[in-house]
Structure formats: structure tokens, C-alpha cells
Design a protein around this motif. Structure first.
Motif, PDB file in Angstrom:
ATOM      1  N   GLN A 267     -17.019  17.600 -37.184  1.00  0.00           N
ATOM      2  CA  GLN A 267     -18.353  18.178 -37.422  1.00  0.00           C
ATOM      3  C   GLN A 267     -18.861  18.941 -36.208  1.00  0.00           C
ATOM      4  O   GLN A 267     -19.659  19.861 -36.348  1.00  0.00           O
ATOM      5  CB  GLN A 267     -19.359  17.106 -37.874  1.00  0.00           C
ATOM      6  CG  GLN A 267     -19.399  15.823 -37.085  1.00  0.00           C
ATOM      7  CD  GLN A 267     -18.391  14.797 -37.596  1.00  0.00           C
ATOM      8  OE1 GLN A 267     -17.286  15.147 -37.993  1.00  0.00           O
ATOM      9  NE2 GLN A 267     -18.749  13.519 -37.567  1.00  0.00           N
ATOM     10  N   TYR A 286     -25.865  17.110 -44.082  1.00  0.00           N
ATOM     11  CA  TYR A 286     -25.294  17.265 -42.731  1.00  0.00           C
ATOM     12  C   TYR A 286     -25.966  16.357 -41.714  1.00  0.00           C
ATOM     13  O   TYR A 286     -25.755  16.499 -40.511  1.00  0.00           O
ATOM     14  CB  TYR A 286     -25.401  18.737 -42.303  1.00  0.00           C
ATOM     15  CG  TYR A 286     -24.833  19.668 -43.342  1.00  0.00           C
ATOM     16  CD1 TYR A 286     -23.465  19.913 -43.398  1.00  0.00           C
ATOM     17  CD2 TYR A 286     -25.645  20.253 -44.310  1.00  0.00           C
ATOM     18  CE1 TYR A 286     -22.931  20.730 -44.378  1.00  0.00           C
ATOM     19  CE2 TYR A 286     -25.121  21.075 -45.291  1.00  0.00           C
ATOM     20  CZ  TYR A 286     -23.764  21.306 -45.322  1.00  0.00           C
ATOM     21  OH  TYR A 286     -23.227  22.104 -46.293  1.00  0.00           O
ATOM     22  N   PRO A 422     -18.821  18.461 -46.591  1.00  0.00           N
ATOM     23  CA  PRO A 422     -19.448  19.552 -45.823  1.00  0.00           C
ATOM     24  C   PRO A 422     -18.549  20.786 -45.749  1.00  0.00           C
ATOM     25  O   PRO A 422     -19.000  21.849 -45.339  1.00  0.00           O
ATOM     26  CB  PRO A 422     -19.619  18.951 -44.425  1.00  0.00           C
ATOM     27  CG  PRO A 422     -19.454  17.482 -44.580  1.00  0.00           C
ATOM     28  CD  PRO A 422     -18.589  17.261 -45.779  1.00  0.00           C
TER      29      PRO A 422
END
Ligand code: URP
Ligand code: ZN
Ligand code: ZN
Ligand code: ZN
Length: 477
Positions: A267, A286, A422
Motif C-alpha cells: 500500500q 483505503y 484496492p
């Protein structure tokens, strides 16, 4: 010798070498590495494929209580299924101590959650939230001797965070026993202050999650954790580092001679705080801590992987469903970001993302890929050389990678319990077409192909980082 299985014509990749070799497997272990192995019950043709140690993801959250009415999207069955599909043969998950609970009692509960449900091998880190003299003085030494050789402490989150004196006591106990301590570094008081300030302005949408957990709050806590570790001369792992300033703290402490491992996650390479700005409540997808930062932080984290500041590339898989009252958009989370459970799914996408963005784009070589996704995890968490390499005598935990396969990531193919990824729509090059655990093929071509749930619990030896601590040799190994 006649083998149970032979992998033929592949290119073997370890953390240090790349070479053409067949791999002979017998009774779940690698029994031969040689030119032309032909005598076997099953021959697996690996022409054009890389033969790598299966991924070891040492930072995975499964089936953890996460607040009233909130349910983590993966249990040990779905989490290890998704991990296998993404090229992993071992995951290290967390056993969370509740306040007032003994570590033994916590372990009993987590073993019950995992027992008979895992598709790949697992082991637990102990999360210490209640470091009483009994826990640190009696339980921890006995548990380390039993192969529970790592713990995690939190500097943030109400109910989990330890005070500095508690961290010192925990580090001191870890030094005496050889346990390796992972530290989540964010300044809780600063975060709470900023949440209050934004709340007063009515700023309660997901985007303010990032604003209330700034880089300085992570940098300060990283510096403090490293200072506390120095004070009691104990090695630590700084987990999920998101930015350059925290990374520089690690670099400087190493220059002072401290033993430290650093970890970053997909991430922090792939997302930014702008993802949290998405329309309406989309940003909740997120919300994780530390939050994704900016483009400059992404570049810094890449540098850290390339240059060795980071030893570990882990997922920090911590999945919650998005469109679900038991997940991100729970009743309270819809109204205020502070009630959105923290964490994002990523156990299946960790390896393909680093392979595609790192190896295929020329940022790191194959050996570095294996080091930060498998070998270093095995060494730092006491699984080496049984796990984390392709060598005679090691478990036959093997991922066959096709560097030419092009895949567009979709949530469905990841087979986790979350209702989103994501990375939806991200095109990757390179895919783990077969994953073996102790010689058994668990996943093939993106499907789970062994439903026996044959994963084992792994008792571990001491970390490479703590094993030689206290003998005056304080250089990095
Ligand atoms: O937001 C995150 N990272 N959730 C998982 C728990 C942790 O701090 O690792
Ligand atoms: Zn954490
Ligand atoms: Zn500093
Ligand atoms: Zn985590």
C-alpha cells in the motif's frame, strides 16, 4: 533415487543465486538439485518458469476481533486460501492478547480458530497488550521456549497501545528471552488531538483519517521506539513503514550500531492519501494505519527496498468488507472515520505487485525479490533454513512463477473474504502458476486445488536478529 515429484527444466531462484536445475522432492522435502532428474512418480514441467521459495508473509491479520459488531473478512480458511493463490506457502498471523488475559489463554483461542482450517503453514506472533510482571516474567520465557519467538507491541490504538515504560519492560523481557519485537510506531496522543480538532470542524469523512495520522506522528514514534530499544539494547522490527522520514530513523539507528529490521508494504508503494479522498465513502476502502502518503513517499519506500533499509515486504493483510454493516461502512463508520476499522486486504496481491512493479520494471532483481518476500521472513522469524529457500533438506515450499503471464487483477480472482481489492483493474506481469506446500500442490493457475486444509502450525527458533544479541557483536548480519 526415485522421487515423489520432480520439477524439471525450470530456473531456480534463491536470495543469492539464479541457476538452471531440476528439483527432486521426497516426503515433502527438497531431496536433490541437479541437472537431469527423471525418476519420479510425477514430473512437473517448469520450462520458462522461475522456481522460487514459496512466499512467506510475516504480517497477516486473520480472524481478529476488531471492535463491537465488526467482523474481519477473513478467517484462517479464506485467508490462507487467498494467500496460496497469491504465491504464499506460509503466513505469520497475530494472536491478540486481550487485557487481563494470559498469553496461554489467547493462544488456546487462536489455535482453535486455525486448527484444521489452514491451506498453508502458519505461525503466530504474540500481540502483548497487557505486559504484567506475570506475562513478561513467567509466560513469555516459557512460550519463547515453546517456539513462540516473536511479539508485536502497539504505540497507537486505544486499548492496545503500551506506555513507554511498558514498552521498555516488554523489550527488556524480550532481550532476556530472545523474542523479536515488532513495533507499530504512531504517536497516539498526537493522533487523538488531531482527531478532536478535525471533529470540531465537522471533518469526519474518510479522507481525514490520513490528515489525523501525519508523517511526523509516525516519525516521532519510530524515533522513540528505536531509542527505547537502544536503552535496553534489544533488537526490533519497525513494521509497515510508510515514508522517508521514518525510514531515515531506521538508517540512522543502524549507523549507531542498533540491530533493526524494517518492513514496508504494497500500500505504501501503490496508494496515496488521495485514494482516501475518493467520492463520498469510497475512501473507507483505503483506511489503514499508517495511511498511504504521497508520491514522494512511494519513491522513498522503493528506495528502501532497493537499498536494503527494508528487509521485509509484507502485506499487512487486514481485511474488512466495504459495503457491509460489519465492515468499513458500519453504522458509526458511515458517520465518522474514527469508527472505520483500519486495514486493507492484500495477502494475494503482495507478490504479484512486487514481481510486476519491482522485478519486471527493473527496480529490483529476482534475488532481492526472493529475499524480501520469503528468505528474510524465514531468517528473522526463526523458520530458516527449513523455510524460505530452495536447498536440499528444506521443506518443498515452492512457487512456480510465469514471468510472461499478464493478469488484470479483479476482486473475484483473489478468493479472499473482502468484497473489494484496492488494486482492482491493475495490470500485472508475472504470476505464481503453481504453489506447493511441503511437496503438495495447493494452488494452480489461480485455483485452490487441494481442499484438505493440510497447513501445519510452525513452532519457530530464535530470530537471526536476536540469536547473537548481547554478545558484543552488534553489527547487522
Ligand atoms: O491498518 C492496519 N494496518 N491495520 C492492521 C493492524 C496493524 O496495525 O497492523
Ligand atoms: Zn500495526
Ligand atoms: Zn530522529
Ligand atoms: Zn498489521
Amino acid at each position: 533415487m526415485r522421487f515423489d515429484k520432480v520439477i524439471r527444466y525450470g530456473t531456480v531462484v534463491t536470495a543469492s543465486d539464479t541457476f538452471k536445475s531440476d528439483v527432486g522432492i521426497k516426503e515433502g522435502r527438497i531431496a536433490a538439485l541437479a541437472g537431469a532428474l527423471t525418476e519420479a512418480d510425477e514430473i512437473i514441467d517448469a520450462t520458462g518458469l522461475y522456481v522460487m521459495p514459496g512466499g512467506i508473509d510475516s504480517h497477516v491479520h486473520l480472524d481478529q476481533p476488531s471492535g463491537e459488531g465488526i467482523v474481519m473478512a477473513d478467517d484462517f480458511e479464506s485467508g490462507t486460501r487467498s494467500a496460496a493463490i497469491g504465491g504464499n506457502s506460509t503466513v505469520l498471523t497475530f494472536c491478540m492478547q486481550e487485557k487481563g488475559q494470559s498469553l496461554r489463554e489467547a493462544l488456546r483461542l487462536y489455535h482453535a480458530k486455525a486448527e484444521g482450517r489452514c491451506h498453508i503453514d502458519v505461525s503466530f506472533h504474540l500481540v502483548v497488550t497487557d505486559p504484567t510482571p506475570e506475562v513478561l516474567g513467567q509466560e513469555l520465557p516459557a512460550l519463547v521456549a515453546d517456539g513462540y519467538t516473536s511479539i508485536k507491541v502497539f504505540m497507537t490504538y486505544d486499548g492496545l497501545r503500551l506506555r513507554d515504560d511498558e514498552i521498555l519492560a516488554t523489550l527488556d523481557a524480550a532481550r532476556r528471552t530472545g523474542a523479536l519485537v515488532m513495533v507499530h510506531c504512531e504517536n497516539e496522543d498526537a493522533i487523538r488531538y488531531l482527531i478532536g480538532r478535525h471533529e470540531a470542524e465537522g471533518q469526519v469523512e474518510p479522507r481525514y483519517h490520513a490528515a489525523t495520522r501525519p508523517i511526523a506522528a509516525e516519525r516521532e514514534a519510530t524515533h522513540r521506539a528505536l531509542s527505547l530499544a537502544e536503552i535496553v539494547d534489544t533488537p526490533v522490527v519497525i513494521v509497515h513503514v510508510s515514508n522517508r522520514q521514518a525510514m531515515e530513523e531506521i538508517r540512522r539507528a543502524r549507523q549507531r550500531g542498533q540491530k533493526i529490521a524494517g518492513e514496508t508494504c504494497p500500500q505504501y508503494l501503490m496508494l496515496t492519501s488521495e485514494d482516501l479522498d475518493a467520492d463520498a465513502l469510497e475512501g473507507a476502502k483505503y483506511v489503514c494505519s499508517p495511511p498511504p502518503r504521497d508520491k514522494e513517499s512511494q519513491s522513498a519506500c522503493w528506495e528502501g527496498i532497493e537499498q536494503g533499509v527494508f528487509d521485509l515486504f509484507s502485506s499487512d493483510h487486514c481485511p474488512f468488507r466495504f459495503d457491509d454493516p460489519a465492515g468499513k461502512l458500519n453504522e458509526k463508520g458511515r458517520r465518522h472515520f474514527r469508527w472505520i476499522p483500519n486495514g486493507i486486504p492484500g495477502v494475494a496481491t503482495r507478490l504479484p505487485i512486487l514481481f510486476s512493479e519491482g522485478v519486471m520494471k527493473g527496480r529490483i532483481d529476482l534475488n532481492r525479490f526472493v529475499a524480501v518476500t520469503s528468505t528474510n521472513h524465514a531468517k528473522l522469524y526463526g523458520l530458516y533454513p527449513r523455510k524460505g529457500t530452495i536447498a536440499i533438506g528444506a521443506d518443498a515450499d515452492i512457487a512456480l512463477w510465469d514471468p510472461d503471464m499478464q493478469i488484470t487483477l479483479t476482486n473475484e480472482m483473489l478468493r479472499h473474504g473482502a468484497d473489494y481489492t484496492p488494486y482492482e483493474g491493475l495490470a500485472v506481469r508475472g504470476w505464481p502458476v503453481r504453489v506447493m506446500v511441503r511437496g503438495t500442490t495447493v494452488a494452480k493457475d489461480g485455483h485452490l486445488c487441494d481442499s484438505r486444509r493440510g497447513g501445519s502450525y510452525l513452532h519457530r527458533t530464535l530470530s537471526s536478529l536476536t540469536r547473537n544479541a548481547g554478545n558484543g557483536n552488534r553489527n547487522r548480519g
